[in-house]
Write a protein that holds these residues in place. Structure first.
Motif, PDB file in Angstrom:
ATOM      1  N   TYR A  70      -5.098   8.471  -5.467  1.00 55.56           N
ATOM      2  CA  TYR A  70      -4.022   7.594  -5.002  1.00 55.56           C
ATOM      3  C   TYR A  70      -4.261   7.182  -3.548  1.00 55.56           C
ATOM      4  O   TYR A  70      -4.187   5.993  -3.197  1.00 55.56           O
ATOM      5  CB  TYR A  70      -2.679   8.306  -5.135  1.00 55.56           C
ATOM      6  N   GLY A  71      -4.569   8.158  -2.689  1.00 59.62           N
ATOM      7  CA  GLY A  71      -4.799   7.846  -1.281  1.00 59.62           C
ATOM      8  C   GLY A  71      -5.977   6.914  -1.092  1.00 59.62           C
ATOM      9  O   GLY A  71      -5.931   5.993  -0.270  1.00 59.62           O
ATOM     10  N   ALA A  72      -7.044   7.142  -1.862  1.00 62.12           N
ATOM     11  CA  ALA A  72      -8.222   6.281  -1.746  1.00 62.12           C
ATOM     12  C   ALA A  72      -7.910   4.859  -2.180  1.00 62.12           C
ATOM     13  O   ALA A  72      -8.357   3.883  -1.554  1.00 62.12           O
ATOM     14  CB  ALA A  72      -9.360   6.852  -2.594  1.00 62.12           C
ATOM     15  N   SER A  73      -7.132   4.707  -3.248  1.00 64.72           N
ATOM     16  CA  SER A  73      -6.785   3.365  -3.725  1.00 64.72           C
ATOM     17  C   SER A  73      -5.943   2.610  -2.706  1.00 64.72           C
ATOM     18  O   SER A  73      -6.138   1.418  -2.487  1.00 64.72           O
ATOM     19  CB  SER A  73      -6.058   3.441  -5.069  1.00 64.72           C
ATOM     20  N   SER A 125       0.853  -1.181   0.000  1.00 64.72           N
ATOM     21  CA  SER A 125       0.000   0.000   0.000  1.00 64.72           C
ATOM     22  C   SER A 125       0.897   1.243   0.000  1.00 64.72           C
ATOM     23  O   SER A 125       1.856   1.307  -0.767  1.00 64.72           O
ATOM     24  CB  SER A 125      -0.941  -0.032   1.219  1.00 64.72           C
ATOM     25  N   SER A 126       0.635   2.194   0.860  1.00 66.05           N
ATOM     26  CA  SER A 126       1.431   3.424   0.897  1.00 66.05           C
ATOM     27  C   SER A 126       1.126   4.177   2.173  1.00 66.05           C
ATOM     28  O   SER A 126       0.019   4.081   2.725  1.00 66.05           O
ATOM     29  CB  SER A 126       1.094   4.308  -0.311  1.00 66.05           C
ATOM     30  N   GLY A 127       2.106   4.959   2.616  1.00 58.79           N
ATOM     31  CA  GLY A 127       1.849   5.876   3.715  1.00 58.79           C
ATOM     32  C   GLY A 127       0.737   6.851   3.385  1.00 58.79           C
ATOM     33  O   GLY A 127       0.063   7.382   4.280  1.00 58.79           O
ATOM     34  N   ALA A 128       0.511   7.087   2.083  1.00 60.97           N
ATOM     35  CA  ALA A 128      -0.574   7.979   1.658  1.00 60.97           C
ATOM     36  C   ALA A 128      -1.946   7.369   1.914  1.00 60.97           C
ATOM     37  O   ALA A 128      -2.954   8.078   1.859  1.00 60.97           O
ATOM     38  CB  ALA A 128      -0.430   8.314   0.176  1.00 60.97           C
ATOM     39  N   GLY A 129      -1.984   6.071   2.196  1.00 60.84           N
ATOM     40  CA  GLY A 129      -3.230   5.433   2.598  1.00 60.84           C
ATOM     41  C   GLY A 129      -3.465   5.526   4.094  1.00 60.84           C
ATOM     42  O   GLY A 129      -4.543   5.159   4.588  1.00 60.84           O
ATOM     43  N   PRO A 176      -3.062  11.490   4.536  1.00 64.40           N
ATOM     44  CA  PRO A 176      -3.287  12.004   3.176  1.00 64.40           C
ATOM     45  C   PRO A 176      -2.230  12.995   2.707  1.00 64.40           C
ATOM     46  O   PRO A 176      -1.552  13.638   3.499  1.00 64.40           O
ATOM     47  CB  PRO A 176      -4.657  12.684   3.280  1.00 64.40           C
ATOM     48  N   LEU A 177      -2.150  13.096   1.390  1.00 63.68           N
ATOM     49  CA  LEU A 177      -1.289  14.061   0.718  1.00 63.68           C
ATOM     50  C   LEU A 177      -2.146  14.939  -0.193  1.00 63.68           C
ATOM     51  O   LEU A 177      -3.115  14.461  -0.793  1.00 63.68           O
ATOM     52  CB  LEU A 177      -0.220  13.344  -0.125  1.00 63.68           C
ATOM     53  N   ARG A 178      -1.773  16.192  -0.315  1.00 64.65           N
ATOM     54  CA  ARG A 178      -2.496  17.118  -1.178  1.00 64.65           C
ATOM     55  C   ARG A 178      -2.466  16.653  -2.634  1.00 64.65           C
ATOM     56  O   ARG A 178      -1.448  16.174  -3.124  1.00 64.65           O
ATOM     57  CB  ARG A 178      -1.872  18.511  -1.069  1.00 64.65           C
ATOM     58  N   PRO A 232       4.893   1.843   2.454  1.00 65.53           N
ATOM     59  CA  PRO A 232       6.129   2.619   2.331  1.00 65.53           C
ATOM     60  C   PRO A 232       5.852   4.117   2.353  1.00 65.53           C
ATOM     61  O   PRO A 232       4.752   4.575   2.013  1.00 65.53           O
ATOM     62  CB  PRO A 232       6.679   2.198   0.961  1.00 65.53           C
ATOM     63  N   GLY A 233       6.874   4.859   2.737  1.00 69.35           N
ATOM     64  CA  GLY A 233       6.861   6.299   2.527  1.00 69.35           C
ATOM     65  C   GLY A 233       7.531   6.592   1.194  1.00 69.35           C
ATOM     66  O   GLY A 233       7.398   5.824   0.246  1.00 69.35           O
TER      67      GLY A 233
END
Length: 249
Positions: A151-154, A137-141, A144-146, A181-182
């Motif tokens: 991407y964050g929703a996925s 996944s991602s740290g953006a999950g 959030p990122l602007r 990951p970051g």
């Protein structure tokens, strides 16, 4: 030892570059046989030729392609013991400017694609017994990122999908975990930076992290390898942030 994958049969998506490729190298070094799935045929061809490595061209946005690729991987490896869903794409875009097709394609690759891989692989993992799935996944999950609503929703969706699957898969001894990951020094990350003068953007990224640096792909692959290994036999449904402290910093 978490580095011992002797006799293990592992499928890795997004395996031609970045985190996927680093994971492939870890598994091969530990004695595994690895099916490498990627849609970039040229990049797959550039991987070092080894008897234990099986390149398979597949498009995660195409259900038929995924079905055929997973079954082919199980066939050439003689079964499947582990899955790593590392393939993914990014989209930095204000919501007012985002096209329907951009949202749909990103979801197809980042969320539906891993689901298709898991769905097709589960019968093979169940047959093998005590299999493992690691979804990247991602740290953006997590935070959030602007301009990354899609991407964050996925990536957040992939986390909940994985947790729900972990409950279901536990019935037949298959573990499912998530790595978030970051910032990682990959082509995907570098492609998000300004081409003319990337250093200010790089420093802004570093400033978000307690460790004040960007990760090497192998640092993420090390955690993926651990979760895939027998040393992690009592871990399932876990979301592990491998992000240098961004999500608490």
């Amino acid at each position: 030892m978490s580095g011992d994958f002797t006799g293990r049969r592992i499928l890795v998506t997004g395996s031609a570059r970045g985190i996927g490729r680093a994971s492939v190298e870890r598994f091969l070094a530990g004695g595994a046989r690895v099916a490498c799935l990627d849609r970039d045929e040229a990049a797959l061809a550039a991987l070092a030729r080894r008897d234990e490595l099986y390149p398979i061209v597949a498009d995660l946005a195409d259900a038929g392609s995924v079905r055929d690729a997973v079954d082919r991987a199980a066939d050439v490896l003689g079964g499947l013991d582990g899955i790593v869903n590392s393939a993914g794409i990014d989209l930095e875009c204000p919501i007012e400017a985002m096209e329907d097709e951009q949202w749909q394609h990103l979801m197809a690759v980042n969320l539906t694609g891993p689901m298709l891989v898991c769905r097709q692989a589960v019968p093979h993992l169940r047959a093998a017994g005590q299999g493992s799935i690691v979804n990247v996944s991602s740290g953006a999950g997590l935070q959030p990122l602007r301009h990354r609503t899609a991407y964050g929703a996925s990536k957040a969706g992939l986390q909940m999908f994985s947790k729900a699957l972990a409950i279901e898969a536990a019935d037949y001894g298959v573990r499912v975990n998530i790595v978030c990951p970051g910032a990682v020094d990959t082509e995907l990350f570098r492609g998000s930076l300004p081409s003319s003068d990337p250093e200010p953007a790089l420093q802004a990224v570093r400033d978000r992290y307690a460790l004040a640096r960007i990760a090497d792909p192998d640092e993420i692959a090390a955690v993926i390898a651990f979760l895939t290994s027998r040393d992690a036999s009592y871990i399932t449904g876990a979301t592990i942030a491998v992000d240098g402290g961004r999500t608490f910093h």
